[in-house]
Scaffold this active site. Structure first.
Site, short mmCIF file in Angstrom:
data_model
loop_
_atom_site.label_atom_id
_atom_site.label_comp_id
_atom_site.label_asym_id
_atom_site.label_seq_id
_atom_site.Cartn_x
_atom_site.Cartn_y
_atom_site.Cartn_z
N LYS A 1 -54.13 31.10 17.34
CA LYS A 1 -53.02 31.11 18.30
C LYS A 1 -53.15 29.84 19.12
CE LYS A 1 -51.24 33.99 22.11
NZ LYS A 1 -51.49 35.26 22.82
N TYR B 1 -49.15 28.27 39.73
CA TYR B 1 -48.80 28.98 38.51
C TYR B 1 -48.77 27.98 37.35
CZ TYR B 1 -44.25 26.77 38.30
OH TYR B 1 -43.27 25.83 38.18
N LYS C 1 -46.74 27.85 33.24
CA LYS C 1 -46.00 28.50 32.17
C LYS C 1 -46.46 27.87 30.86
CE LYS C 1 -41.70 29.66 34.55
NZ LYS C 1 -40.24 29.39 34.61
N GLU C 2 -46.63 28.72 29.85
CA GLU C 2 -47.01 28.20 28.55
C GLU C 2 -46.15 28.84 27.47
OE1 GLU C 2 -51.20 28.93 28.02
OE2 GLU C 2 -50.94 31.09 27.94
#
Length: 156
Positions: free
Chosen positions: A81, A66, A68-69
């Protein structure tokens, strides 16, 4: 060591429509729906889609991998973005910094360029890890978002 990869994808849809997908949380919903088998499952950990939002992408398969950002930049005027990986993914492999920048550039009223850029930093002693960086998932995402937006336009 610092590095960068960039790719431009032309889509046949207005920039405002493409930005509306890329801007907030709809992009994660679409990744789940259209590309979950390729890119993975996206879940919002914190936030509403603006700066400071944290999302988790769980890679497909049984690897348990996995990342996460966090959304660092959300510029509606420039249609930019930028996210930064804060846990898992390339950081677990040894990267110090891993950022994704998505720019929606109006070509004309009915076509848009999606510029996807990955920038990264890693220790010079780990320079061989740079070969693990690929822009392909972002290019695939841009192509699918383009098809989705075009499909919505033709349904209207």
């Amino acid at each position: 060591m610092k590095g960068e990869l960039s790719e431009e994808t032309l889509v046949g849809a207005p920039a405002t429509a493409v930005w509306s997908v890329y801007r907030g949380l709809e992009l994660g919903i679409l990744v789940d729906k259209l590309l979950g088998h390729v890119l993975g499952k996206v879940e919002v950990i914190e936030g509403d889609g603006g700066v400071g939002t944290i999302v988790k992408l769980t890679f497909p398969g049984t690897s348990g991998g996995y990342m996460k950002e966090i959304f660092r930049i959300m510029d509606d005027e420039k249609r930019v973005k930028e996210t930064e990986m804060i846990e898992g993914g390339h950081l677990d492999l040894g990267f110090d910094v891993y950022r994704i920048r998505l720019e929606i550039i109006e070509k004309d009223d009915e076509s848009t360029i999606i510029r996807s850029t990955i920038s990264y930093e890693l220790d010079d002693a780990k320079a061989e890890l740079a070969s693990l960086v690929t822009i392909k998932p972002l290019q695939t995402m841009a192509e699918e978002v383009g098809k989705y937006v075009c499909g919505k336009k033709s349904d209207a």
